[in-house]
Design a protein around this motif. Structure first.
Motif: not given
Length: 157
Positions: A31-32, A37-38, A44, A48
């Motif tokens: 989803r990210a 967002q990622v 990153e 996470v």
């Protein structure tokens, strides 16, 4: 072997929990990624893992305690029939296996979408089936490895 046959009853939930934790982590990472967002960078990935590891540990501890409580209530006479020490060792194997599989599943689930993206595969289609397969195999190895460590003396005649 009859003393620890109860171990067979806990194989499915332990293995399933690793896959479930992995799928949850993968879903959050996917989803990210979809929302931008990622990205696939070491920074990153580290962020996470730093976010998913405490969640995985919290879930692992909670589910492990519940699993050990369940194990201690199942046919009390079968679990502790010959030796209280054997019963305690069974509980340790069940609890540790659940904890390790859950945390490992969460970590693999968080990392697999990054790996899929890096090799050019679609992370959404690759992640869930692969996590399940990896955790099925790994979960069995962890479970029976711990059983050999804590209960191996019962298997040798």
């Amino acid at each position: 072997m009859a003393q620890v046959i109860i171990l067979a009853a806990f194989i499915p939930p332990i293995i399933d929990m690793g896959g479930n934790a992995g799928s949850q982590s993968a879903t959050l990472v996917l989803r990210a990624m979809a929302l931008g967002q990622v990205r696939v960078t070491w920074r990153e990935i580290g962020a996470v893992i730093a976010r998913e590891l405490p969640v995985g540990v919290a879930i692992a501890v909670t589910v492990s305690v519940l699993e050990v409580a369940l194990a201690s209530m199942t046919k009390h006479s079968a679990l502790f029939s010959d030796s209280t020490e054997t019963g305690v060792r069974v509980l340790i194997v069940v609890g540790l296996s659940m904890m390790i599989c859950t945390v490992l599943g969460a970590l693999i689930g968080a990392l697999l979408p990054f790996l899929a993206k890096k090799i050019g595969a679609d992370p959404a289609t690759l992640s869930s089936p692969l996590i399940t397969s990896i955790m099925d195999i790994t979960g069995v190895l962890i479970y029976f490895g711990l059983a050999m460590i804590f209960l191996g003396h019962l298997l040798v005649s």
